[in-house]
Scaffold this active site. Sequence first.
Site, PDB file in Angstrom:
ATOM      1  N   ASN A   1      30.256 -55.586 -40.563  1.00  0.00           N
ATOM      2  CA  ASN A   1      30.900 -55.934 -39.290  1.00  0.00           C
ATOM      3  C   ASN A   1      32.156 -55.099 -39.034  1.00  0.00           C
ATOM      4  OD1 ASN A   1      31.320 -57.285 -36.916  1.00  0.00           O
ATOM      5  ND2 ASN A   1      31.775 -59.274 -37.841  1.00  0.00           N
TER       6      ASN A   1
ATOM      7  N   HIS B   1      27.824 -74.680 -38.693  1.00  0.00           N
ATOM      8  CA  HIS B   1      29.237 -74.535 -38.319  1.00  0.00           C
ATOM      9  C   HIS B   1      29.613 -75.443 -37.179  1.00  0.00           C
ATOM     10  CE1 HIS B   1      30.531 -70.434 -39.942  1.00  0.00           C
ATOM     11  NE2 HIS B   1      29.609 -70.946 -40.715  1.00  0.00           N
TER      12      HIS B   1
ATOM     13  N   ARG C   1      30.180 -77.073 -42.046  1.00  0.00           N
ATOM     14  CA  ARG C   1      31.521 -76.497 -42.170  1.00  0.00           C
ATOM     15  C   ARG C   1      32.320 -76.895 -40.939  1.00  0.00           C
ATOM     16  NH1 ARG C   1      33.390 -70.147 -41.738  1.00  0.00           N
ATOM     17  NH2 ARG C   1      33.838 -70.766 -39.607  1.00  0.00           N
TER      18      ARG C   1
ATOM     19  N   TYR D   1      41.098 -68.204 -35.820  1.00  0.00           N
ATOM     20  CA  TYR D   1      39.938 -67.413 -36.230  1.00  0.00           C
ATOM     21  C   TYR D   1      38.747 -68.326 -36.526  1.00  0.00           C
ATOM     22  CZ  TYR D   1      37.222 -63.959 -38.814  1.00  0.00           C
ATOM     23  OH  TYR D   1      36.230 -63.107 -39.232  1.00  0.00           O
TER      24      TYR D   1
ATOM     25  N   ASP E   1      36.655 -73.390 -44.220  1.00  0.00           N
ATOM     26  CA  ASP E   1      36.950 -71.985 -44.520  1.00  0.00           C
ATOM     27  C   ASP E   1      38.414 -71.689 -44.205  1.00  0.00           C
ATOM     28  OD1 ASP E   1      36.900 -69.262 -44.898  1.00  0.00           O
ATOM     29  OD2 ASP E   1      35.088 -68.920 -43.707  1.00  0.00           O
TER      30      ASP E   1
ATOM     31  N   HIS F   1      39.743 -68.672 -44.708  1.00  0.00           N
ATOM     32  CA  HIS F   1      39.796 -67.270 -44.266  1.00  0.00           C
ATOM     33  C   HIS F   1      40.969 -66.495 -44.883  1.00  0.00           C
ATOM     34  CE1 HIS F   1      36.473 -67.582 -41.501  1.00  0.00           C
ATOM     35  NE2 HIS F   1      37.034 -68.596 -40.880  1.00  0.00           N
TER      36      HIS F   1
ATOM     37  N   GLU G   1      36.876 -72.683 -48.798  1.00  0.00           N
ATOM     38  CA  GLU G   1      36.400 -71.305 -48.954  1.00  0.00           C
ATOM     39  C   GLU G   1      37.531 -70.311 -48.733  1.00  0.00           C
ATOM     40  OE1 GLU G   1      33.102 -70.664 -46.360  1.00  0.00           O
ATOM     41  OE2 GLU G   1      33.595 -68.562 -46.091  1.00  0.00           O
TER      42      GLU G   1
ATOM     43  N   GLU H   1      32.612 -63.739 -49.901  1.00  0.00           N
ATOM     44  CA  GLU H   1      31.859 -63.085 -48.824  1.00  0.00           C
ATOM     45  C   GLU H   1      32.267 -61.626 -48.639  1.00  0.00           C
ATOM     46  OE1 GLU H   1      32.910 -65.798 -45.582  1.00  0.00           O
ATOM     47  OE2 GLU H   1      34.035 -64.183 -44.649  1.00  0.00           O
TER      48      GLU H   1
ATOM     49  N   ARG I   1      30.061 -66.645 -53.214  1.00  0.00           N
ATOM     50  CA  ARG I   1      29.477 -66.456 -51.877  1.00  0.00           C
ATOM     51  C   ARG I   1      29.001 -65.026 -51.585  1.00  0.00           C
ATOM     52  NH1 ARG I   1      29.572 -69.004 -47.618  1.00  0.00           N
ATOM     53  NH2 ARG I   1      30.789 -67.562 -46.344  1.00  0.00           N
TER      54      ARG I   1
ATOM     55  N   HIS J   1      27.075 -66.174 -48.161  1.00  0.00           N
ATOM     56  CA  HIS J   1      27.518 -65.905 -46.796  1.00  0.00           C
ATOM     57  C   HIS J   1      26.284 -65.743 -45.901  1.00  0.00           C
ATOM     58  CE1 HIS J   1      29.971 -62.766 -44.259  1.00  0.00           C
ATOM     59  NE2 HIS J   1      30.087 -63.969 -43.740  1.00  0.00           N
TER      60      HIS J   1
ATOM     61  N   ASP K   1      26.764 -61.957 -38.320  1.00  0.00           N
ATOM     62  CA  ASP K   1      26.815 -60.496 -38.474  1.00  0.00           C
ATOM     63  C   ASP K   1      25.939 -60.019 -39.633  1.00  0.00           C
ATOM     64  OD1 ASP K   1      29.366 -61.946 -39.421  1.00  0.00           O
ATOM     65  OD2 ASP K   1      29.415 -60.159 -40.666  1.00  0.00           O
TER      66      ASP K   1
ATOM     67  N   GLU L   1      24.769 -70.539 -46.272  1.00  0.00           N
ATOM     68  CA  GLU L   1      25.329 -70.617 -44.912  1.00  0.00           C
ATOM     69  C   GLU L   1      24.270 -70.170 -43.903  1.00  0.00           C
ATOM     70  OE1 GLU L   1      28.604 -67.950 -44.296  1.00  0.00           O
ATOM     71  OE2 GLU L   1      29.221 -68.950 -42.439  1.00  0.00           O
TER      72      GLU L   1
ATOM     73  N   TRP M   1      47.793 -61.677 -45.821  1.00  0.00           N
ATOM     74  CA  TRP M   1      46.552 -62.163 -46.421  1.00  0.00           C
ATOM     75  C   TRP M   1      45.592 -62.587 -45.362  1.00  0.00           C
ATOM     76  CZ3 TRP M   1      50.451 -62.753 -50.063  1.00  0.00           C
ATOM     77  CH2 TRP M   1      51.568 -63.512 -49.663  1.00  0.00           C
TER      78      TRP M   1
HETATM   79  O1  KDG Z   1      32.325 -60.542 -40.332  1.00  0.00           O
HETATM   80  C1  KDG Z   1      33.151 -61.581 -40.690  1.00  0.00           C
HETATM   81  C2  KDG Z   1      32.387 -62.887 -40.628  1.00  0.00           C
HETATM   82  O2  KDG Z   1      31.176 -62.772 -41.292  1.00  0.00           O
HETATM   83  C3  KDG Z   1      33.205 -63.976 -41.208  1.00  0.00           C
HETATM   84  O3  KDG Z   1      34.259 -64.272 -40.353  1.00  0.00           O
HETATM   85  C4  KDG Z   1      32.408 -65.220 -41.365  1.00  0.00           C
HETATM   86  O4  KDG Z   1      34.075 -66.220 -42.736  1.00  0.00           O
HETATM   87  C5  KDG Z   1      32.937 -66.190 -42.306  1.00  0.00           C
HETATM   88  C6  KDG Z   1      31.974 -67.163 -42.784  1.00  0.00           C
HETATM   89  O5  KDG Z   1      32.320 -67.882 -43.692  1.00  0.00           O
HETATM   90  O6  KDG Z   1      30.873 -67.187 -42.274  1.00  0.00           O
HETATM   91 MG    MG Z   2      34.054 -67.289 -44.623  1.00  0.00          MG
END
Ligand code: KDG
Ligand code: MG
Length: 402
Positions: free
Chosen positions: A37, A122, A147, A159, A210, A212, A236, A262, A283, A312, A316, A339, A402
């Site tokens: 991605n 999700h 999730r 995000y 998540d 992130h 996550e 991921e 993941r 993951h 994408d 997922e 981060w």
């Molecule tokens: O390309 C980035 C995504 O795949 C990501 O944001 C997805 O964090 C993600 C997830 O847990 O699916």
């Molecule tokens: Mg993730």
Amino acid sequence: MRIVEARVIVTCPGRNFVTLKIVTDEGVTGVGDATLNGRELSVASYLEDHVVPALIGRDPSRIEDIWQFLYKGAYWRRGPVTMTAIAAVDTALWDIKGKVAGLPVYQLLGGRSREGVTVYGHANADDVESVLSEISSYVALGYRAVRVQTGIPGLESTYGVGGDKMFYEPADAALPTENIWSTAHYLEHVPKVFAEVRAEFGPTLKLLHDVHHRLTPIEAARLGRSLEPYALTWIEDPVPAELQEGFRLIRQHTTTPIAVGEVFNSIWDCQELITSQLIDYIRTTVVHAGGITHLRRIFDLAALYHVRSGSHGATDLSPVCMAAALHVDVAIPNFGLQEYMRHTPETDEVFPHGYHFAGGYLHPSEEPGLGVDINEELAARYPYRPASLPVNRLEDGTMHSW
Ligand code: KDG
Ligand code: MG
């Protein structure tokens, strides 16, 4: 049998995908996902300029040897671009091997260890009330795991939240969008969300969240501890994982299980995390961690240390990756969760596939090989569109590290 051609196909049926199709002199073909991605064309170039010329004339049955040749032969090992390109080749070769054997790939991996692959969906929404209704929709579809992400009061955007409900696309502009992040607002809000979710849905629905990579180890420890009453299946990516040692600190403070991986592309990214039992779920996935061959190696190491898989599966990752992931998921002894974000109808049309969802499980195709293909004529109707993932700044404008 010899490889006579390998085509790199870039298409954008709603989002960008890169696919490798390997063709043999006996007419058997195989496909592999090569989508990274926001960096799609770098992998396409790596494949076209360096990998494809070296594949022509090789025996496609020699999957392990070709993997080692591409990994060691480049001299420059690992990294997301390299490992995604290797993954595409490896996946396509497993597809060919399955077709030649007349067996679905999971049979070549040792056969079934379970009846179906438990997936999580999700639920994301701006506020708690809407997220409860999103979760209900998943429960009604038979999902056993969800999730949960919500907007954070005080922050303009978060995000992974927003846009379509069933489909998810964080890569929102040609150049990276800049968002503002506040750890204080986040840590204050998330436990309140899960208190309401648990109260509404009872003790057995698996709940995930998540982070992130937005926290420091001690902040993540605080989050994990504050979520303990709600018994999450995992948090996550609590922290960025370059420092594997950082997870030790989180572990010392909380019993909330941890999932990560991921963005990992090799076994070396998680070797310490696994062997020191610092995580509960790994993941890594087919497309970004070197294909079926290398992913299986990671999961086998994980099995020795009570770590389960949780691959993951965001949108994408193309249906080619999903098809391959399901063959691995159904075969390995230490499967945890998969997922599953649905692809759009346009994407599904470009990638006809035999896997299907029923009652909270995904089922791999029973066709020989992976049971997925690419319709190249249709793919050609959707030209590449540049798209980048967003970045985060703190409220004072500092780049979030981060
Ligand atoms: O390309 C980035 C995504 O795949 C990501 O944001 C997805 O964090 C993600 C997830 O847990 O699916
Ligand atoms: Mg993730």
